[in-house]
Design a protein around this motif. Structure first.
Motif, PDB file in Angstrom:
ATOM      1  N   LEU A 204       0.831  -1.211   0.000  1.00 26.85           N
ATOM      2  CA  LEU A 204       0.000   0.000   0.000  1.00 26.85           C
ATOM      3  C   LEU A 204       0.867   1.263   0.000  1.00 26.85           C
ATOM      4  CD1 LEU A 204      -2.923  -0.773   2.508  1.00 26.85           C
ATOM      5  CD2 LEU A 204      -2.787  -1.226   0.062  1.00 26.85           C
ATOM      6  N   GLY A 205       2.171   1.085   0.179  1.00 25.86           N
ATOM      7  CA  GLY A 205       3.052   2.253   0.199  1.00 25.86           C
ATOM      8  C   GLY A 205       2.884   3.088   1.458  1.00 25.86           C
ATOM      9  N   VAL A 206       2.509   2.444   2.567  1.00 25.86           N
ATOM     10  CA  VAL A 206       2.294   3.167   3.823  1.00 25.86           C
ATOM     11  C   VAL A 206       3.367   2.764   4.825  1.00 25.86           C
ATOM     12  CG1 VAL A 206       0.781   3.412   5.828  1.00 25.86           C
ATOM     13  CG2 VAL A 206      -0.192   3.375   3.547  1.00 25.86           C
ATOM     14  N   LYS A 207       3.979   3.760   5.436  1.00 25.45           N
ATOM     15  CA  LYS A 207       4.953   3.480   6.494  1.00 25.45           C
ATOM     16  C   LYS A 207       4.874   4.613   7.510  1.00 25.45           C
ATOM     17  CE  LYS A 207       9.530   1.500   6.672  1.00 25.45           C
ATOM     18  NZ  LYS A 207      10.840   1.520   6.034  1.00 25.45           N
ATOM     19  N   ALA A 208       4.595   4.251   8.769  1.00 26.10           N
ATOM     20  CA  ALA A 208       4.424   5.288   9.790  1.00 26.10           C
ATOM     21  C   ALA A 208       4.945   4.773  11.118  1.00 26.10           C
ATOM     22  CB  ALA A 208       2.948   5.660   9.912  1.00 26.10           C
ATOM     23  N   ASP A 209       5.709   5.604  11.804  1.00 23.64           N
ATOM     24  CA  ASP A 209       6.222   5.235  13.127  1.00 23.64           C
ATOM     25  C   ASP A 209       5.062   5.046  14.100  1.00 23.64           C
ATOM     26  OD1 ASP A 209       8.802   5.410  12.267  1.00 23.64           O
ATOM     27  OD2 ASP A 209       9.082   7.468  12.931  1.00 23.64           O
ATOM     28  N   ALA A 210       5.169   4.004  14.940  1.00 19.71           N
ATOM     29  CA  ALA A 210       4.167   3.772  15.983  1.00 19.71           C
ATOM     30  C   ALA A 210       4.844   4.032  17.324  1.00 19.71           C
ATOM     31  CB  ALA A 210       3.656   2.329  15.893  1.00 19.71           C
ATOM     32  N   ASN A 211       4.589   5.225  17.871  1.00 18.29           N
ATOM     33  CA  ASN A 211       5.245   5.625  19.123  1.00 18.29           C
ATOM     34  C   ASN A 211       4.210   5.765  20.227  1.00 18.29           C
ATOM     35  OD1 ASN A 211       7.627   5.807  17.693  1.00 18.29           O
ATOM     36  ND2 ASN A 211       7.485   8.011  17.396  1.00 18.29           N
ATOM     37  N   PRO A 212       4.545   5.316  21.450  1.00 18.70           N
ATOM     38  CA  PRO A 212       3.594   5.464  22.550  1.00 18.70           C
ATOM     39  C   PRO A 212       3.301   6.934  22.824  1.00 18.70           C
ATOM     40  CG  PRO A 212       5.724   4.664  23.340  1.00 18.70           C
ATOM     41  CD  PRO A 212       5.775   4.627  21.858  1.00 18.70           C
ATOM     42  N   GLY A 213       2.022   7.237  23.044  1.00 18.50           N
ATOM     43  CA  GLY A 213       1.628   8.606  23.355  1.00 18.50           C
ATOM     44  C   GLY A 213       1.531   9.513  22.153  1.00 18.50           C
ATOM     45  N   VAL A 214       1.754   8.970  20.938  1.00 18.40           N
ATOM     46  CA  VAL A 214       1.726   9.808  19.733  1.00 18.40           C
ATOM     47  C   VAL A 214       0.650   9.299  18.772  1.00 18.40           C
ATOM     48  CG1 VAL A 214       3.044  10.607  17.730  1.00 18.40           C
ATOM     49  CG2 VAL A 214       4.186  10.322  19.937  1.00 18.40           C
ATOM     50  N   ASP A 215      -0.112  10.226  18.228  1.00 17.37           N
ATOM     51  CA  ASP A 215      -1.114   9.896  17.207  1.00 17.37           C
ATOM     52  C   ASP A 215      -0.506  10.252  15.858  1.00 17.37           C
ATOM     53  OD1 ASP A 215      -3.459   9.430  15.796  1.00 17.37           O
ATOM     54  OD2 ASP A 215      -4.226  11.456  16.156  1.00 17.37           O
ATOM     55  N   ASN A 216       0.034   9.257  15.185  1.00 20.34           N
ATOM     56  CA  ASN A 216       0.733   9.497  13.918  1.00 20.34           C
ATOM     57  C   ASN A 216      -0.215   9.178  12.763  1.00 20.34           C
ATOM     58  OD1 ASN A 216       2.725  10.084  12.123  1.00 20.34           O
ATOM     59  ND2 ASN A 216       3.937   8.229  12.486  1.00 20.34           N
ATOM     60  N   ILE A 217      -0.592  10.207  12.009  1.00 21.89           N
ATOM     61  CA  ILE A 217      -1.636  10.050  10.989  1.00 21.89           C
ATOM     62  C   ILE A 217      -1.005   9.813   9.617  1.00 21.89           C
ATOM     63  CG2 ILE A 217      -3.573  11.190   9.841  1.00 21.89           C
ATOM     64  CD1 ILE A 217      -4.063  12.705  12.468  1.00 21.89           C
ATOM     65  N   ALA A 218      -1.528   8.792   8.932  1.00 25.62           N
ATOM     66  CA  ALA A 218      -1.091   8.503   7.559  1.00 25.62           C
ATOM     67  C   ALA A 218      -2.348   8.255   6.723  1.00 25.62           C
ATOM     68  CB  ALA A 218      -0.182   7.279   7.524  1.00 25.62           C
ATOM     69  N   PHE A 219      -2.298   8.674   5.471  1.00 26.84           N
ATOM     70  CA  PHE A 219      -3.456   8.496   4.593  1.00 26.84           C
ATOM     71  C   PHE A 219      -3.155   7.439   3.537  1.00 26.84           C
ATOM     72  CE2 PHE A 219      -3.811  12.865   6.105  1.00 26.84           C
ATOM     73  CZ  PHE A 219      -5.128  12.876   6.544  1.00 26.84           C
ATOM     74  N   VAL A 220      -4.193   6.681   3.192  1.00 26.72           N
ATOM     75  CA  VAL A 220      -4.050   5.746   2.081  1.00 26.72           C
ATOM     76  C   VAL A 220      -5.400   5.630   1.382  1.00 26.72           C
ATOM     77  CG1 VAL A 220      -4.500   3.647   3.458  1.00 26.72           C
ATOM     78  CG2 VAL A 220      -3.190   3.484   1.347  1.00 26.72           C
ATOM     79  N   GLN A 221      -5.354   5.550   0.054  1.00 28.86           N
ATOM     80  CA  GLN A 221      -6.581   5.347  -0.710  1.00 28.86           C
ATOM     81  C   GLN A 221      -6.467   4.010  -1.418  1.00 28.86           C
ATOM     82  OE1 GLN A 221      -7.533   8.490  -3.480  1.00 28.86           O
ATOM     83  NE2 GLN A 221      -9.221   7.328  -4.370  1.00 28.86           N
ATOM     84  N   THR A 222      -7.322   3.061  -1.000  1.00 28.06           N
ATOM     85  CA  THR A 222      -7.235   1.708  -1.561  1.00 28.06           C
ATOM     86  C   THR A 222      -7.761   1.689  -2.988  1.00 28.06           C
ATOM     87  OG1 THR A 222      -9.399   1.154  -0.650  1.00 28.06           O
ATOM     88  CG2 THR A 222      -7.486   0.605   0.693  1.00 28.06           C
TER      89      THR A 222
END
Ligand SMILES: [Cu+2]
Length: 302
Positions: A204-222
């Motif tokens: 899907l070409g999506v890569k996002a850090d998953a950090n505690p206490g952080v809301d990391n937003i990434a968009f993808v259109q299937t």
């Protein structure tokens, strides 16, 4: 006895070596560049499973097409030099007269490289901003894909050593399977319960850090239904290497059937769901703090 460095006399042949190199370069580039653009660029990951993935493939196609003439120039220049100017066997090694301060080459070099770098910086920035690029943008994204207001939210919660997916639009349903409906805008809210992870939905070409206490937003259109790989891309402990799974893009009716089935399964375990600082059926929070058994309460958003 010390010998004077030997210097060759200036070349006396009237051959225009520069012209030969340029002609060879143009011929090789005009054959190689379309071949690379058509056959090599599209093979570079992540593939066309999402609008963002497709954008990345296009970017790779542009980049590889642009570097092909540069590689061709180096190959022709070296090849020509090796064939034409190599020392004859057993001949004395001669050095030609030094060439200094060729203003034409200096200006040409600066103009060409500066134009390419500025163009690529502009092109890369535009491409990143166009569809949200599939990367994590933190809690306040600046690059939105079109129609992002109606995007389906899915929370991605990393923990040692699996991802859990939470669907606020399905009553907070949680599952360890990532199902997404086809041709849909999705807004991923990536966070973690414990250490740092990285959510990577490869095709899907999506890569996002998953950090505690952080809301990391990434968009993808299937796009069309497909199966994709999910991996953790951040060394996160002993079983990091096993932190992978398959995800699925399915038709709308398959998605509803899956959601109904998962909702039944989830209803049985919901009372036992345990989030740090919030035991038993935790309400939707966009991020969590790593405070098992105490500490500050989870950050609430909305
Ligand atoms: Cu991990």
């Amino acid at each position: 006895m010390a010998s004077e460095p030997t210097t060759a006399p200036p070349p006396t042949d009237s051959t225009n070596h520069g012209l030969r190199v340029v002609v060879g370069w143009i011929v090789l580039s005009s054959i190689a560049t379309p071949l690379v653009a058509i056959y090599v660029g599209p093979l570079i990951p992540p593939g066309n499973a999402s609008v963002q993935g497709q954008g990345q493939v296009f970017d790779n196609q542009v980049m590889t097409s642009l570097i092909t003439p540069i590689l061709c120039l180096m190959a022709v220049f070296f090849g020509y030099g090796l064939v034409k100017f190599h020392a004859k066997r057993n001949a004395a090694i001669l050095d030609g007269p030094p060439i200094r301060n060729d203003a034409r080459i200096q200006i040409l070099w600066i103009v060409i490289t500066m134009t390419m770098v500025l163009f690529l910086a502009g092109f890369g920035t535009y491409e990143l901003l166009k569809d949200g690029a599939g990367g994590g943008q933190g809690p306040n994204p600046i690059a939105f894909p079109p129609h992002h207001q109606s995007a389906m939210q899915v929370q991605v919660i990393g923990q040692q050593w699996q991802f859990t997916y939470r669907y606020p639009s399905l009553g907070g349903l949680e599952s360890n399977q990532l199902y997404l409906p086809a041709n849909t805008d999705v807004e991923l809210h990536v966070t973690s319960l414990d250490v740092i992870h990285s959510f990577w939905a490869v095709e899907l070409g999506v890569k996002a850090d998953a950090n505690p206490g952080v809301d990391n937003i990434a968009f993808v259109q299937t796009k069309s239904p497909t199966t994709f790989h999910v991996r953790c891309a951040e060394l996160c402990g002993l079983w990091h290497g096993y932190m992978y799974n398959n995800g699925y893009v399915v038709t709308a009716s398959e998605f509803h059937a899956w959601a109904a089935q998962q909702t039944k399964l989830y209803a049985a375990i919901k009372p036992y769901m345990d989030r740090p600082g919030d035991k038993g059926g935790a309400p939707y929070a966009r991020s969590y703090l790593p405070a098992p058994g105490g500490g500050p309460p989870p950050v609430r958003a909305g």
